[in-house]
Design a protein around this motif. Structure first.
Motif, PDB file in Angstrom:
ATOM      1  N   GLY A 417       0.797  -1.216   0.000  1.00 29.64           N
ATOM      2  CA  GLY A 417       0.000   0.000   0.000  1.00 29.64           C
ATOM      3  C   GLY A 417       0.827   1.262   0.000  1.00 29.64           C
ATOM      4  N   GLY A 418       2.050   1.200   0.549  1.00 30.30           N
ATOM      5  CA  GLY A 418       2.930   2.361   0.523  1.00 30.30           C
ATOM      6  C   GLY A 418       3.311   2.771  -0.890  1.00 30.30           C
ATOM      7  N   SER A 419       3.508   1.800  -1.787  1.00 34.51           N
ATOM      8  CA  SER A 419       3.815   2.117  -3.190  1.00 34.51           C
ATOM      9  C   SER A 419       2.663   2.847  -3.850  1.00 34.51           C
ATOM     10  CB  SER A 419       4.118   0.820  -3.954  1.00 34.51           C
ATOM     11  OG  SER A 419       5.267   0.183  -3.448  1.00 34.51           O
ATOM     12  N   PHE A 420       1.443   2.398  -3.576  1.00 33.00           N
ATOM     13  CA  PHE A 420       0.261   3.052  -4.133  1.00 33.00           C
ATOM     14  C   PHE A 420       0.156   4.490  -3.630  1.00 33.00           C
ATOM     15  CE2 PHE A 420      -4.644   2.796  -4.484  1.00 33.00           C
ATOM     16  CZ  PHE A 420      -4.592   3.411  -5.720  1.00 33.00           C
ATOM     17  N   GLY A 421       0.442   4.706  -2.348  1.00 31.96           N
ATOM     18  CA  GLY A 421       0.384   6.050  -1.788  1.00 31.96           C
ATOM     19  C   GLY A 421       1.441   6.976  -2.357  1.00 31.96           C
ATOM     20  N   ILE A 422       2.670   6.482  -2.513  1.00 35.75           N
ATOM     21  CA  ILE A 422       3.751   7.306  -3.068  1.00 35.75           C
ATOM     22  C   ILE A 422       3.429   7.728  -4.497  1.00 35.75           C
ATOM     23  CG2 ILE A 422       6.154   7.247  -3.834  1.00 35.75           C
ATOM     24  CD1 ILE A 422       6.773   5.518  -1.403  1.00 35.75           C
ATOM     25  N   ALA A 423       2.994   6.760  -5.322  1.00 31.63           N
ATOM     26  CA  ALA A 423       2.682   7.076  -6.720  1.00 31.63           C
ATOM     27  C   ALA A 423       1.528   8.073  -6.814  1.00 31.63           C
ATOM     28  CB  ALA A 423       2.339   5.791  -7.476  1.00 31.63           C
ATOM     29  N   THR A 424       0.512   7.898  -5.984  1.00 28.74           N
ATOM     30  CA  THR A 424      -0.625   8.828  -6.005  1.00 28.74           C
ATOM     31  C   THR A 424      -0.180  10.234  -5.623  1.00 28.74           C
ATOM     32  OG1 THR A 424      -2.145   7.021  -5.436  1.00 28.74           O
ATOM     33  CG2 THR A 424      -2.921   9.270  -5.071  1.00 28.74           C
ATOM     34  N   TYR A 425       0.638  10.345  -4.582  1.00 26.64           N
ATOM     35  CA  TYR A 425       1.123  11.666  -4.156  1.00 26.64           C
ATOM     36  C   TYR A 425       1.919  12.351  -5.260  1.00 26.64           C
ATOM     37  CZ  TYR A 425       4.768  14.738  -2.369  1.00 26.64           C
ATOM     38  OH  TYR A 425       5.660  15.773  -2.217  1.00 26.64           O
ATOM     39  N   LEU A 426       2.830  11.636  -5.910  1.00 32.12           N
ATOM     40  CA  LEU A 426       3.686  12.259  -6.923  1.00 32.12           C
ATOM     41  C   LEU A 426       2.881  12.679  -8.154  1.00 32.12           C
ATOM     42  CD1 LEU A 426       6.878  10.018  -6.689  1.00 32.12           C
ATOM     43  CD2 LEU A 426       6.588  12.382  -5.912  1.00 32.12           C
ATOM     44  N   MET A 427       1.890  11.888  -8.545  1.00 30.14           N
ATOM     45  CA  MET A 427       1.065  12.287  -9.690  1.00 30.14           C
ATOM     46  C   MET A 427       0.231  13.524  -9.361  1.00 30.14           C
ATOM     47  SD  MET A 427      -0.201   8.722 -11.491  1.00 30.14           S
ATOM     48  CE  MET A 427      -0.698   7.915  -9.972  1.00 30.14           C
ATOM     49  N   ILE A 428      -0.290  13.580  -8.150  1.00 36.43           N
ATOM     50  CA  ILE A 428      -1.055  14.764  -7.741  1.00 36.43           C
ATOM     51  C   ILE A 428      -0.145  15.983  -7.640  1.00 36.43           C
ATOM     52  CG2 ILE A 428      -2.310  15.771  -5.786  1.00 36.43           C
ATOM     53  CD1 ILE A 428      -3.625  13.068  -5.380  1.00 36.43           C
ATOM     54  N   ARG A 429       1.075  15.794  -7.167  1.00 38.23           N
ATOM     55  CA  ARG A 429       2.018  16.920  -7.083  1.00 38.23           C
ATOM     56  C   ARG A 429       2.332  17.460  -8.481  1.00 38.23           C
ATOM     57  NH1 ARG A 429       6.011  19.674  -4.535  1.00 38.23           N
ATOM     58  NH2 ARG A 429       7.915  19.988  -5.753  1.00 38.23           N
ATOM     59  N   GLN A 430       2.551  16.557  -9.437  1.00 42.16           N
ATOM     60  CA  GLN A 430       2.800  17.015 -10.804  1.00 42.16           C
ATOM     61  C   GLN A 430       1.605  17.792 -11.351  1.00 42.16           C
ATOM     62  OE1 GLN A 430       4.204  12.891 -11.929  1.00 42.16           O
ATOM     63  NE2 GLN A 430       5.441  14.084 -13.358  1.00 42.16           N
ATOM     64  N   TYR A 431       0.405  17.309 -11.081  1.00 42.29           N
ATOM     65  CA  TYR A 431      -0.797  17.995 -11.542  1.00 42.29           C
ATOM     66  C   TYR A 431      -0.907  19.377 -10.906  1.00 42.29           C
ATOM     67  CZ  TYR A 431      -5.774  19.104 -11.972  1.00 42.29           C
ATOM     68  OH  TYR A 431      -6.966  19.730 -12.221  1.00 42.29           O
ATOM     69  N   ARG A 432      -0.618  19.466  -9.616  1.00 38.61           N
ATOM     70  CA  ARG A 432      -0.710  20.751  -8.925  1.00 38.61           C
ATOM     71  C   ARG A 432       0.310  21.749  -9.482  1.00 38.61           C
ATOM     72  NH1 ARG A 432      -3.799  23.134  -5.698  1.00 38.61           N
ATOM     73  NH2 ARG A 432      -2.550  23.279  -3.802  1.00 38.61           N
ATOM     74  N   LEU A 433       1.501  21.277  -9.831  1.00 38.91           N
ATOM     75  CA  LEU A 433       2.510  22.167 -10.399  1.00 38.91           C
ATOM     76  C   LEU A 433       2.092  22.660 -11.785  1.00 38.91           C
ATOM     77  CD1 LEU A 433       5.786  20.326  -9.326  1.00 38.91           C
ATOM     78  CD2 LEU A 433       4.970  22.541  -8.499  1.00 38.91           C
ATOM     79  N   ILE A 434       1.481  21.775 -12.558  1.00 39.11           N
ATOM     80  CA  ILE A 434       1.001  22.187 -13.874  1.00 39.11           C
ATOM     81  C   ILE A 434      -0.076  23.265 -13.752  1.00 39.11           C
ATOM     82  CG2 ILE A 434      -0.273  21.390 -15.920  1.00 39.11           C
ATOM     83  CD1 ILE A 434       1.130  18.714 -15.610  1.00 39.11           C
ATOM     84  N   GLN A 435      -0.896  23.158 -12.709  1.00 40.22           N
ATOM     85  CA  GLN A 435      -1.961  24.137 -12.487  1.00 40.22           C
ATOM     86  C   GLN A 435      -1.455  25.421 -11.841  1.00 40.22           C
ATOM     87  OE1 GLN A 435      -5.062  23.614 -13.669  1.00 40.22           O
ATOM     88  NE2 GLN A 435      -4.237  21.679 -14.490  1.00 40.22           N
TER      89      GLN A 435
END
Length: 739
Positions: A417-435
Motif C-alpha cells: 500500500g505504501g507504493s500506491f500512496g507514493i505514486a498517487t502523491y507524486l502524480m497529484i504533485r505534478q498535476y498541482r505544479l502544472i496548475q
C-alpha cells in the motif's frame, strides 16, 4: 398408588422419547436434507462476523444517509448501492428458501417416506419440511439485516448484545406478524399474551435504534431493514393464498408435497444461468458500478447454492442416496482435488500508454538541484488504508511547506500500500505544479477548496473492491488468464483520470515520467528516485522498479503496472508475470521479502550532510492499547506465527542497516510515522476500553481496496499529527508557507 406412579413415569418417558424423536427429525431436515443452505448461511455468518472489511463495506450503505442533510431518496447515484444490497439480499434469502424446499421435497416419496414407520412420524417430518426452509430464508435475511444495522448504527461496538438485539428486532416483528395474521380470527387468549409481550419489545427496540440515528432518512432505512425479514416471512407463509387471490385458481398443493426432479431442473438451471450471467456482465461493465462488494458476494453464494442443489439432486437420483451431511465431505474433497490439480492463473495486466505525458514546469528560481535533496522515505502497510495514510501525510506536508517538501525529496521506496500512496502523491504533485500551485503561498490560497489532500480523497476514496470480487467469483474461476488484477488496475486508472484528467500523468503513463518536471528553459528535470519493490516467486529475492533505470520487464512498464507488482495483496490480486532477459518470472507482493521498503533505500542514501529519513508505516502498531490487553496470548499455530515474525524481523534488520548508513553520512535520527488508530478514534469512541477493543478488530490488514469517507475523516487526526512531526523534523521548511 404404585400403579399410578408407574403410569406417570411411563407417560413422562414416552413424552421425553417423543421430544427426542421430534428433535432428531428436525435436525435431519436441517442438516441432512437441507445441508447446502445451512452451509451457505454459515459462510454468510462467517463473512459478516469475522471479516473486518465486511463491516466497513456495510457501514458504507448507511454513510450517504447519515452525513447528508438533503433528501437522497430521489438521488439514484447515491442510493443505488443501498437499494441494490436490499434487493440482492432479499433475492438470496428467497433462493435459500427455495433450495431448502427442493432438497427436502424432491423425490421425497422414494427416499424418505418409506423410512417413516408411523403416522405421527410422518406428520412431524412434514411439519419440519414446511417450516425449516421458511426459517432458512427468513434467518438469512435477519442475519443480513442485523449485520447491516450493527455496522451502520453501532460502529465500533464489541458487545454481542448489540447484534443479538438487532437480530431480535426483525425476528420479533416476523413472529408477531405471523401470529396476528394466522391466529387473530380465532380469538385465542394466548394470542393477546404473545402480542402483549412481543409488541412492546419490538417497539422498544425500534425506538432504541431510532435514538442512535442522526437523520430521518437513516431511520427509514433502519425501519426497512427491520421490516424486510417480516415481509419475506409472511410472504413465504401466505404466498399461495396471495397468488390464488391475484391470479385465481382452485388447485391446492401441500407445501410439503413431493416434487419430481424433472419438473424443477429447468428452474434451477435458469436461476444459476441468470445469476452467473449477471456476475459476468458486471465484470464486463465495471464503469457502470451496478453492484457493490456485498452484492457480488451474495450473488456468488446464491449461484453456489443453486448449482450445488441441482448437482446434489441429480446425483441422489442416480445413486438413490438421500442428500445428507456426508455430501459436505464429498464437495470438500472434490474442491480440494480441483484446487490441487489446477494451475494458478497469472495476471498479465497492461494499460494503454498515453500519447503524451506533460511534465510539471518549475521556475528556475524554485528548482532544487539534486545535491540539495536531503530527504529519503520508505512507506509500507497493507491495502488502501496504508496508501491513503502515506499519500495524505505527504500531501499535507507539501501544502504546509508551499510545495518545498517535494523539492527536497531525494528517494522514495514503497512496498504494498505504501507504493500506491507514493505514486498517487507524486502524480497529484505534478498535476498541482502544472496548475500553477504554490506560486502564491498566502493563507487564503493555501486554504482553498482545491488542495492536494482533496485530490487524494477523490482518487483513493473509491470502490476498487467490487470489480475485483466480481472477477474473482466469475471469470477467474475458469481456467483462463486471471482478470482481477486488471480490474484493480483499471479502477485505479479510472479514479486518477476522473480526478486529474487524461492530459496529466496517470497510472498508464511510463514509470520514467513519475516525478519529472521541466525547468524554465524547457529542459527535462528528473524528480526523486522512486523504488517500487516486488518479490520474485522462484528465488524469493527483491525485484525493483526504478523510475530512473531501464525497465526490468521487457516492455515499457507503466506506473500502474509497477505499483500493482508491488501491491499484490494475496487472493485479491493474482501473481503477476514479467518477461525479463533471462526468461519469464512470477511476481508477488514486495512485502514477502522486505515488509518495510528500507532494504532498497540502503543503496540510495544521499551523500549530503544531515540526511532526513522518514519511515511511514500505514499499519497500526501492534503494541497499541497494550496496557489494557494484559499478557500476550500464545499463538495457536506456532509455525505460521514464526514465519510472520521472521518477515517482520527481516524488515527490522533492514531498517537498522539503513539507520546506521544514515548516521554514517551525517544524518539525523529517523522520523517514525505510524498510523495510530487509538488516536484516530479518540473523538468518536470516548471510552478507552471500548475504543481499544474496536482498534483490535482493525489491526488485521483488510481486504485492501475499499474505505469509507467516515474512516478517512477519522484518520485525519493522526495524519495531521504526522505532518506536524515532519515539519518539526525539517524545520524551518513549513515556516516558508507563512511568508
Amino acid at each position: 398408588m404404585t400403579d399410578y406412579f408407574r403410569g406417570a413415569w411411563a407417560r413422562t418417558l414416552v413424552s421425553r422419547l417423543r421430544c427426542w424423536k421430534v428433535l432428531l427429525l428436525w435436525i435431519h431436515v436441517c442438516l441432512g436434507r437441507c445441508w447446502l443452505p445451512a452451509v451457505v448461511i454459515s459462510v454468510e455468518f462467517g463473512i459478516l462476523a469475522y471479516v473486518p472489511q465486511a463491516k466497513e463495506v456495510l457501514f458504507a450503505l448507511f454513510e450517504p444517509f447519515a452525513i447528508s442533510q438533503t433528501p437522497l431518496f430521489f438521488d439514484p447515484g447515491r442510493t443505488l448501492p443501498t437499494l441494490s444490497f436490499l434487493c440482492v439480499g432479499f433475492a438470496l434469502s428467497t433462493t435459500l428458501w427455495y433450495m431448502a424446499r427442493l432438497l427436502s421435497t424432491v423425490d421425497r416419496r422414494q427416499s424418505v417416506q418409506p423410512r417413516l414407520t408411523s403416522f405421527g412420524d410422518r406428520r412431524i417430518y412434514l411439519r419440519a419440511v414446511v417450516w425449516v426452509p421458511r426459517w432458512f430464508g427468513t434467518g438469512s435475511l435477519i442475519l443480513l439485516s442485523a449485520s447491516t444495522l450493527t455496522a451502520g448504527i453501532f460502529p465500533g461496538t464489541q458487545s454481542m448484545l448489540v447484534p443479538i438485539g438487532c437480530a431480535v428486532c426483525p425476528l420479533t416483528i416476523a413472529i408477531l406478524g405471523q401470529v396476528l395474521i394466522r391466529r387473530a380470527p380465532r380469538q385465542r387468549m394466548w394470542l393477546f399474551s404473545v402480542a402483549a409481550f412481543c409488541l412492546p419489545v419490538g417497539v422498544w427496540l425500534l425506538l432504541t435504534l431510532g435514538a442512535r440515528i442522526g437523520t430521518g432518512q437513516t431511520f427509514v432505512i433502519t425501519l426497512l431493514l427491520n421490516l424486510l425479514p417480516a415481509l419475506l416471512h409472511l410472504g413465504l407463509i401466505f404466498r399461495r393464498a396471495l397468488l390464488r387471490g391475484v391470479f385465481g385458481g382452485s388447485r391446492r398443493l401441500h407445501p410439503a408435497a413431493s416434487r419430481d426432479l424433472n419438473d424443477v431442473s429447468g428452474r434451477l438451471l435458469s436461476i444459476a444461468i441468470c445469476t452467473a450471467g449477471l456476475l459476468f456482465f458486471v465484470t464486463l461493465t465495471p464503469q457502470l458500478h451496478l453492484l457493490s462488494s456485498p452484492d457480488v458476494v451474495l450473488l456468488f453464494l446464491g449461484a453456489c447454492a443453486t448449482v450445488g442443489t441441482l448437482i446434489s439432486l441429480w446425483f441422489a437420483r442416480v445413486v438413490r442416496w438421500t442428500p445428507s451431511i456426508g455430501w459436505v465431505a464429498v464437495f470438500l474433497v472434490t474442491a480440494a482435488v480441483i484446487l490441487g490439480v489446477a494451475d494458478e492463473s497469472l495476471g498479465l495486466e497492461r494499460l494503454d500508454p498515453p500519447t503524451m505525458t506533460p511534465f510539471a514546469p518549475e521556475a528556475e528560481a524554485e528548482r532544487s538541484p539534486l545535491s540539495d535533496r536531503d530527504v529519503i522515505l520508505n512507506a509500507h502497510g497493507g491495502g488502501l488504508r496504508a496508501a491513503y495514510y502515506t499519500a495524505s501525510v505527504l500531501a499535507r506536508v507539501d501544502e504546509l511547506s508551499c510545495g518545498k517538501f517535494g523539492q527536497r525529496l531525494s528517494t522514495a521506496s514503497g512496498v504494498s500500500g505504501g507504493s500506491f500512496g507514493i505514486a498517487t502523491y507524486l502524480m497529484i504533485r505534478q498535476y498541482r505544479l502544472i496548475q500553477g500551485a504554490w506560486t502564491d503561498c498566502s493563507p487564503s490560497v493555501l486554504n482553498s477548496t482545491v488542495t492536494s489532500q482533496s485530490l487524494v480523497d477523490r482518487v483513493l476514496l473509491n470502490d476498487f473492491l467490487s470489480p475485483v470480487l466480481a472477477n474473482l467469483f466469475s471469470v477467474d474461476l475458469l481456467p483462463v488468464q486471471a482478470r482481477r488484477g486488471q480490474a484493480l488496475l483499471d479502477g485505479w486508472q479510472r479514479a486518477i483520470v476522473d480526478t486529474l484528467g487524461k492530459s496529466g500523468t496517470t497510472f498508464a503513463s511510463p514509470l520514467s515520467s513519475l516525478g519529472q518536471s521541466l525547468d524554465a528553459n524547457g529542459m527535462n528535470h528528473p524528480g526523486p528516485t522512486v523504488l517500487l519493490n516486488s518479490t520474485v516467486v522462484s528465488t524469493g529475492r527483491r525485484m525493483e522498479f526504478n523510475n530512473h533505470k531501464a525497465d526490468a520487464c521487457g516492455h515499457l512498464t507503466s506506473i500502474g503496472e509497477a505499483v500493482l507488482h508491488s501491491a499484490r495483496f494475496p487472493v485479491i490480486s493474482p501473481a503477476g508475470s514479467c518477461q525479463t532477459a533471462s526468461g519469464p518470472i512470477q511476481l508477488v507482493d514486495g512485502g514477502y521479502y522486505d515488509n518495510s521498503g528500507a532494504e532498497a533505500l540502503t543503496e540510495y542514501v544521499p551523500n549530503v550532510p544531515d540526511t532526513k529519513w522518514l519511515n511511514i508505516n500505514g499499519n497500526p502498531p501492534e503494541d497499541e492499547c497494550a496496557s489494557l490487553d494484559g499478557l500476550p496470548s500464545s499463538p495457536k499455530l506456532s509455525a505460521i506465527a514464526a514465519l510472520l515474525a521472521s518477515r517482520k524481523g527481516h524488515a527490522s534488520e533492514a531498517e537498522d542497516r539503513l539507520k546506521d548508513l544514515v548516521k554514517k553520512s551525517g544524518g539525523s535520527e529517523p522520523v517514525m510515522l505510524t498510523l495510530s488508530l487509538d488516536e484516530a478514534f479518540n473523538r468518536t469512541i470516548l471510552d478507552r476500553q471500548q475504543r481499544c477493543a474496536f482498534v483490535r478488530t482493525l489491526r488485521s490488514a483488510p481486504l485492501g481496496w475499499y474505505m469509507t469517507r467516515t474512516t478517512a475523516e477519522a484518520m485525519n487526526t493522526p495524519i495531521l499529527s504526522a505532518a506536524s512531526k515532519v515539519c518539526q523534523a525539517l524545520s524551518p521548511l513549513c515556516g516558508s508557507a507563512k511568508q
